[in-house]
Each structure stands twice: as C-alpha cells, then as structure tokens.
Design a protein around this motif. Structure first.
Motif: not given
Length: 599
Positions: A252-262
């Motif tokens: 879940r943490g990676v999903r939010f971080e990846s969304l922001f980065s993308a």
C-alpha cells in the motif's frame, strides 16, 4: 497484568508531522549542530554549482557557438569542467559530514533509550514484548538517521536549489518561466491528497515490523518447545499471518509512493512538451535565443528531479516521524519510583543487619485482583525463613517487592527499619543477593557472568565467590578456566553448573540478605543434594529467605511462613506446623511424604 496499552498498540494515532517531536530531538541534535550547519552549507554550495552549469551552456551557445566565435569557448569549457569537479567534491563532502552528524545523533538517542529502558519498572516489560522493544532501539532509531541523511537537510537543500532555478528562469524569460512552473499547483494538490493515506500506511508498516520482530523473538527463543509439541505448522501459520499483513501494508505504501512518482514524471514530460511548443514559437519569433531555450530544458530537468524525489523524501520523513513518536513514547514512560541516580532519601545504616519487615502489605499486578492481602511478618537479623504455599500463593511476589521490582499497593516493606522505597535502588539491591529458579547467563566468559562486569569486583572477589559455592571445581576443568566462553543461554554448561554460577553471582558482593526462589527446583536429586549443601554453607551469618515447593529442603529453617491465596495463614517451625491438626503445611507435607511425621 496492566490493561494499559503497550508501545506498539497505538501506533496509528497522532500527527503526521509534529513540531513537538522536532523540538524534542533538538537536545540530541544540538551537540552536532556545527556538523549539520556545515552539511547544509555544502548542500547550498552544491545547489549553486548545479544551477551554474546550464547557465554556462547558455553562454557557450549564445556568445560563441551560434555566432561562430570560438574565442573564449575553451575558458567556458574549463569552467564547466571545474563546476562538474566541484559538484563531485561537494557531494562527497556533504554526504560524509551529514552521516557524521546523523550517526552522532542516533548514537546518543539509542544510548538514552537503552539507559531509560534499564530504569523502567518490571511491569513495563510484562506488557511489552522484547521483539518490539528491540525494534524501537534498532529500526526506529535508524529511521531517524535516514531523516537526517536523506530527509530534512536534503529537503532544505532541494528547496534552495528550486528557488535558485526559479529565479534564473524568471531572469531569462518570464513567459517561459511561468510555463515551466505551471505544474507546481497540481503537484502540491496531489501531495496534499496523498499525504493522509501515506501517513496511515507507514504507521501501519512500523507497527507490523514491531509485531514481526516480537513474533520472531518469541518463536526463536521457544523453538525447542515448539518442536517438542509439534507446533511448527501452527506457529508458522501465525507468523505467516503477520508477515502477510506486513507485505500488504508495504505494498500500500509503495502504491501511493509510485502513484506520486509516476504523476510527477508525467508532469515533467508535459512541462517539457509545453516548453518545446512555447519556446519553439518564441525562438522562431526571435523573442528568445537558442541558448536560452536549451538552458530552459536543462533547468527544467534539474527542477523536476527534486519534485520527483519528493515522494521518497516524504516517505523518509513520514517514517521518521512515526519512529520518533514511538521512541519518545518510550522515553516518556515513567521510570520506576526513585530509579534515577539521585533517588533515595532514606538514612541507610553503614552496616546492614538484615532485619526485614512486611507491614500490612497488599499488592496487585493489575490493580483489580490483589496477589497479596494485608501480609505482615518480621524476619530478625540472621534468621533463616522458608516461604511455602500452593502455586500462585504470592511467594515470588514477596521477593519482587523486597528488591523493588514492584511497589506495594498498600503497606510498607522495610529493611533495617527503613522503607525500601526511600532507599536508592542500587544500594538496596547490592545488599540483597537473589538466586532464581530460571537461571540466566549472558554471552561472555564464566568470570564475566559472576561479576557482570562490575569494576568493584576484582579477580580475587570473583574466585572467592566461586569457591564459596563450590563452582571452582567444574570451572577448573575448562581449558580457559574463568575466561572460558559461555555459549548462548549457557548451552555449554549443565543445569547444575549454571545454577552454581548464579549462586556465585549472588554472593560476589557478600550481601547480608540472601534470597533463594526455587533455586534448586530444576535440577536432578544428586545435583540438588550438592546445591543444598552449598545453600547451607552460604546462608551462614546471613538473613535468608528460601522459597521452595520441596519441603525437604527447608526443614532446617528457623521459621516457615505459609501463604495461601495471597494471605499469610501459618507461621512457625517445621515441627510446630506439623502439629497443627488441619494446617495447610501439614497437608502439603502429607502430599509429599504420605504422612505427617516429623523429619
């Protein structure tokens, strides 16, 4: 046990960024403020060098390449090379200085947390698993280190860099600068929308890491029991449940971080496309030079790099804030009364006589169900007292109150007329030697397990203690003698040998009061006979309290105290108690020996 929540149970509460936590970190940061200031200065200089490089490219294109004037181009190339070398040197220096400051802060914080743990009451460790406490002093502290090396200071440096780039962009061309910076409002809005969810995800991750460590510690320590009872599958399933929850939280943490980065990467590409369109039109119209257009592309890339890393910086800071909450919650846990070095106001006699008084003592571990009820008795100096009773009668609780692992709910415990709560804890415990049923040996040598590294005990005192209990006999068989290494949990020693070392440890300071809590219960009869002889020898001239289930080991006591359901129900000599027709001691004796005959 107390119903108060453990340190790990309320990890999802609180603020995402708490200025109070930053203020509380300042005492640990202050000794290294010069290092941090130097690191920040180096980062500002690094940002300046990075901002300079595209400007040099612009000058080379506009003043030399586009007009075919090679004179001076070599100087600009050398200056650009010097800027690259300076960037390398400044980056190396700032990372070195920043790590030096961060490691110093973390070293001091970890030391303070460990020292605080040592002064916490025993009840705290009853409700907080060892694995979770280990997490606080390891991964939580390391998370704060990342806040220094990859978080706060770099955020400040990035901010300086972004401001510098923005200023240069507006100086070169206002319209193109507005085009390049138009992405900032949606980026800030995205950050605001994702902040709460990212905060919750990383708090959950920290809590689950604590649970993982707690489960691992418990299962590894108790592996023999797990294997003997065939509980491998059940324990594996329980661990897998925690492990799966941790994996889901991490994802879940990676999903939010990846969304922001993308999205940040998408915004960067959109901005570059807008610069190509708007900048190309202005260049064709003669409004900007080609060098300016190239510089804009370079600056745009340098501008968006920190923005794309913002999610990582936010992750680091979020994790650090969660870790800081947990660490300071630990540091805020009240210490045991008078546990600090300045504690204790009682007037202690120069020599301890060994008189012990329990005066109407009541005690409850969870404040609802008392374990001891209005217990009163006096032990004269040099008297040998035995305490017996059914399991759960409160026998071991007496010892915990005497050495102040816990405090009485009501009443008083006195040593030589002084309430133990008025005594400095260290002085009190130096006067009472305790040997428990569950012996514990530390990693190190046989000698260090007797002295526990106390500089007040020299080699002669260590040997005298070992000789007094007969441990010198088996120690002499080891090739390295007192320097022989002790394996983890003393696995290279027999149960009897480990217990003899614990006897020696208790006697090393020659305490006037000796307490034996089922000290011979876990050994075989032959070893018990040797230990019993040792006990008889070491108790001479001391006030002694012996807790035992095996009545044969306490028949020579001067007096026997019988506890039942937390109350003192009988008191007398072995012979006197056997004469009571319906006495509890008589019943216990009959169960063990089959008759009420006197031994």
């Amino acid at each position: 046990m107390s119903t108060r929540p453990s340190l790990a149970e309320d990890d999802t509460r609180g603020k995402a960024y708490d200025a109070r936590l930053i203020r509380r970190l300042l005492p640990f940061v202050r000794p290294y403020s010069r290092w941090l200031a130097l690191a920040l200065g180096l980062l500002v200089a690094l940002a300046g060098v990075q901002v300079l490089q595209p400007w040099l490219v612009k000058l080379a294109i506009d003043e030399h390449i586009s007009i075919k004037q090679p004179g001076g181009l070599g100087s600009l190339a050398l200056l650009f090379m010097a800027a690259l070398i300076a960037e390398f040197g400044l980056r190396f220096a700032q990372m070195l200085v920043l790590e030096r400051a961060g490691q110093g802060v973390i070293h001091d914080l970890r030391s303070a947390a460990f020292a605080h743990l040592q002064r916490l009451p025993a009840a705290f460790f009853d409700r907080n698993p060892v694995g979770r406490l280990t997490t606080h002093l390891t991964s939580d502290v390391e998370s704060l280190n990342e806040a220094f090396t990859s978080g706060l200071v770099l955020i400040l440096a990035d901010l300086v860099k972004l401001i510098g780039i923005a200023v240069v962009l507006f100086v070169m061309d206002v319209r193109l600068a507005l085009t390049a910076l138009a992405v900032l409002p949606p980026m800030l809005l995205l950050s605001f929308l994702l902040r709460a969810r990212m905060r919750h995800a990383y708090r959950e991750i920290r809590a689950l890491i604590s649970r993982l460590n707690g489960s691992l510690q418990e299962n590894l320590v108790g592996m023999r029991v797990v294997q003997m009872f065939g509980r491998e599958a059940a324990q594996r399933e329980e661990f897998e449940s925690i492990n799966e929850a941790h994996k889901r939280a991490e994802l879940r943490g990676v999903r939010f971080e990846s969304l922001f980065s993308a999205i940040a990467e998408l915004m960067s590409s959109v901005t570059l496309a807008a610069l190509v369109w708007a900048g190309g039109e202005q260049y064709l119209a003669g409004a900007v030079t080609f060098g300016t257009l190239v510089a804009f592309f370079e600056y745009a890339g340098k501008f968006f790099a920190p923005l794309q890393e913002l999610s990582q910086r936010y992750t680091v800071m979020q994790t650090a804030m969660v870790a800081a909450e947990r660490i300071f919650r630990l540091l805020d846990t009240p210490q045991a009364p008078d546990a600090a070095a300045s504690a204790g106001t009682g007037m202690l006699p120069k020599e301890t006589r060994g008189e012990i008084v329990f005066d109407r003592v009541t005690f409850a571990y969870d404040e609802t169900k008392p374990v001891l009820h209005d217990v009163s008795f006096r032990i004269a100096p040099g008297e040998r007292i035995a305490v017996v009773g059914w399991t759960g009668a409160g026998k071991s609780t007496l010892i915990r109150l005497l050495v102040r692992l816990y405090e009485p709910t009501e009443g008083h415990v006195r040593l030589d007329g002084v309430d133990v709560r008025a005594m400095p804890v260290e002085q009190l415990r130096r006067r009472i030697g305790v040997v428990l049923q569950d012996n514990y040996l530390f990693a190190g040598s046989i000698g260090s397990n007797i002295t526990l590294g106390d500089p007040r005990l020299d080699a002669d005192a260590m040997r005298r203690a070992a000789e007094a209990v007969g441990a010198d006999t088996f120690i002499a068989r080891f090739e390295q003698g007192y320097d022989e290494p002790v394996a983890e949990r003393g696995s290279n020693l027999s149960v009897g040998e480990k217990q003899l070392l614990c006897f020696a440890r208790a006697l090393a300071f020659n305490p006037p009061v000796l307490v034996l809590d089922e000290a011979t219960a876990s050994v075989d009869p032959a070893t018990e006979a040797r230990l019993t002889a040792t006990v008889e020898r070491v108790m001479q001239g001391r006030t002694a309290i012996v807790i035992a289930h095996r009545l044969a080991t306490i028949q020579n006591a001067d007096r026997v105290l019988v506890l039942h359901r937390g109350r003192l129900v009988e008191s007398g000599t072995h012979a006197e108690l056997l004469m009571l027709p319906n006495g509890l001691y008589r019943a216990l004796h009959q169960l063990q020996f089959g008759s009420a005959r006197q031994a």
